[in-house]
Scaffold this active site. Structure first.
Site, PDB file in Angstrom:
ATOM      1  N   GLU A 290      49.597 112.458  72.284  1.00 21.64           N
ATOM      2  CA  GLU A 290      50.296 113.001  71.109  1.00 21.64           C
ATOM      3  C   GLU A 290      49.242 113.673  70.249  1.00 21.64           C
ATOM      4  OE1 GLU A 290      53.398 113.173  70.617  1.00 21.64           O
ATOM      5  OE2 GLU A 290      54.333 111.612  71.834  1.00 21.64           O
ATOM      6  N   CYS A 324      51.348 115.339  61.716  1.00 20.76           N
ATOM      7  CA  CYS A 324      51.270 116.224  62.888  1.00 20.76           C
ATOM      8  C   CYS A 324      52.435 117.205  62.887  1.00 20.76           C
ATOM      9  CB  CYS A 324      51.256 115.411  64.168  1.00 20.76           C
ATOM     10  SG  CYS A 324      52.584 114.217  64.290  1.00 20.76           S
ATOM     11  N   THR A 325      53.533 116.851  62.177  1.00 22.86           N
ATOM     12  CA  THR A 325      54.717 117.720  62.117  1.00 22.86           C
ATOM     13  C   THR A 325      54.774 118.559  60.834  1.00 22.86           C
ATOM     14  OG1 THR A 325      55.961 115.842  61.237  1.00 22.86           O
ATOM     15  CG2 THR A 325      56.144 116.262  63.605  1.00 22.86           C
TER      16      THR A 325
END
Length: 515
Positions: A290, A324-325
């Site tokens: 990820e 991360c988004t």
């Protein structure tokens, strides 16, 4: 080197642990922070758990990003501690794998309940050590609770089909078994939830877990493990089923190269993730990656701007741009560009900045001083490449690692800085004319994590969701890029790594299939 972080900053050396004479300056020693004792935290904390607490490595002090004051210290794992812990985790797996899956689910349910009981105090620790606002800290613990609930149901549902055999009197069965030991390396920005996504699912599948959190959020790793350990001990199962090794790059490298690590789940930067992937692949191991995201929101001329403005604000500014988004690119149709930029700048001016644990704060600090430097470097590069800073762009004059949420306009879609994931609250606003070109621009960056469009056109929505639309793992319509539901598979494509965690059929990654 396997530093655990989204940003390069967390790979940098931490300051050495406080001496005994300096213990009184630690926040954990001050009356105002007495609540840290409720989590079992002390001035110096053992950073290794394998059924017993210990640690013979370097003593590292973690710091509060809101004021850069030392909180407490953690004695990290040595390589000898790591070796001992892997052996104990492997032995614990032999016990855990024999326990029926629904019973394993019952123990995971109890872990969720134990987290519920500590949710506010644990959320406060996330605010104190990571720097995200209190409501986000509590929300992150809630994600772990939710995935425990999800895993309980899943523990009664996982399995393979009985398939038609072409041979008379034969059965063709698909059997799923646990992989064994799952190594979990997590980043500073979600120091609770990402471990929860992995461990809750891995556990009901019958795996033991070995966790290495980010060095800069070691206290959170210790506090969470203490909660889990009590549940395991109360159920009279080996504590090493959920082992902990706090440490730096040496421990991360050992995990990546260790053939006893049957699956390695790594959350961090694309740069470090590539190194992890190569080391694991060299031994023909299995990895779940990820990694980074350079996420875009696309706003068409028919969009509801009452949805667009708060969504873009939340996606770009939430967690101070350290998800991360996080939305890093905002594509606006040329006909509404100026209007949206004006409204968004006004919204940015109303963001309440303050201590992350204050209930009225909407925006806290960056995690480290190094992250502040990265922010300033990115703003300077944006200017050099032709960008104009509409708002923000500076360090805020107050204690801690605070920077102004920033909007940059005037850059081309393919400017080098636009294609660079900077883990900071910088939003690049870009103009477009046609659907086809902007869909291509969404997909032209190396990462493929999250994406979103705002439109009322149903045809366009289905084109966006289709084979020539977004190439991301998370594809949104009329909502922000940030945030995800635990019931869906979380992850992305391309340089984001291709891994999937949490819901849907992500459980299959933690198991091996026999036909």
């Amino acid at each position: 080197m396997l530093g655990l972080r989204r940003a390069a900053a967390a790979l940098l050396p931490l300051r050495a642990g406080a001496s005994a004479a300096a213990m009184s300056t630690l926040l954990v020693s001050q009356p105002r922070y007495a609540w840290l004792r409720e989590l079992g935290l002390q001035e110096e904390n053992p950073g290794v758990y394998n059924g017993r607490w210990g640690g013979r490595g370097q003593v590292v002090t973690t710091y509060c990003p809101a004021n850069n004051e030392p909180i407490a210290s953690v004695r990290q794992a040595s390589l000898e501690d790591y070796e001992e812990t892997v052996k104990k985790a492997k032995e614990a797996w032999k016990v855990w794998a024999d326990i029926p899956a629904p019973k394993r689910g019952e123990i995971v349910r109890q872990i969720g309940d134990a987290l519920r009981q500590k949710i506010k105090v644990l959320g406060s620790l996330v605010s104190l050590e990571m720097g995200k606002i209190f409501v986000e800290g509590v929300g992150e613990v809630q994600e772990y609770v939710d995935v425990c609930d999800y895993a309980v149901g899943l523990s009664r549902m996982i399995g393979g089909p009985i398939l038609p055999s072409e041979r008379p009197g034969h059965a063709l069965i698909e059997q799923w078994n646990p992989v064994g030991l799952v190594g979990i390396i997590t980043a500073f920005n979600f120091p609770v939830a990402v471990y929860g996504w992995n461990s809750a699912i891995a556990m009901i599948c019958g795996n033991a877990c070995l966790w290495k959190g980010a060095p800069t959020t070691s206290l959170i790793s210790v506090a969470v493990t203490k909660i889990i350990a009590k549940v395991l001990e109360d159920n009279k199962v080996p504590g090493a089923i959920c082992s902990l090794v706090c440490g730096g790059a040496d421990i991360g490298t050992a995990m990546a190269r260790d053939e006893r690590m049957d699956l390695l789940s790594f959350t961090g930067s694309t740069k470090v993730g590539k190194q992890v992937a190569l080391m694991v692949q060299e031994r023909f191991g299995r990895s779940l990656l990820e990694l980074g995201g350079n996420n875009a929101i696309i706003v068409f001329e028919d969009a509801d701007l009452n949805l667009v403005i708060p969504s873009a604000l939340f996606a770009a500014v939430g967690t101070a741009g350290q998800r991360c988004t996080t939305a890093r690119r905002l594509f606006l149709h040329e006909s509404i560009h100026d209007e949206v930029v004006t409204k968004l700048a006004k919204a940015y001016a109303q963001v309440r900045i303050g201590d992350p644990w204050d209930s009225d704060t909407l925006y806290g600090p960056l995690h480290t001083k190094e992250a502040v430097k990265m922010f300033l470097d990115a703003v300077e590069q944006a200017k050099q490449q032709g960008g104009s800073v509409v708002c923000g762009g500076k360090v805020i004059n107050r204690p801690g690692n605070y920077v102004e949420p920033t909007i940059v306009t005037g850059l081309p879609h393919n400017a080098p800085i636009v294609h660079t994931e900077t883990f900071a609250p910088i939003l690049y606003v870009l103009k477009f004319k046609e659907e086809e070109e902007v869909f291509a621009w969404n997909n032209e960056v190396k990462q493929g994590l999250s994406s979103s469009i705002f439109t009322k056109d149903l045809g366009r929505i289905f084109r966006w969701l289709g084979p020539k639309g977004s190439d991301c793992g998370i594809v949104n319509v009329n909502i922000p890029t940030s945030g995800a539901e635990i019931g869906g598979a979380f992850g992305g494509e391309k340089h984001t790594g291709g891994g999937r965690e949490s819901g849907s059929d992500s459980w299959k990654l933690y198991m091996r299939r026999s036909t």
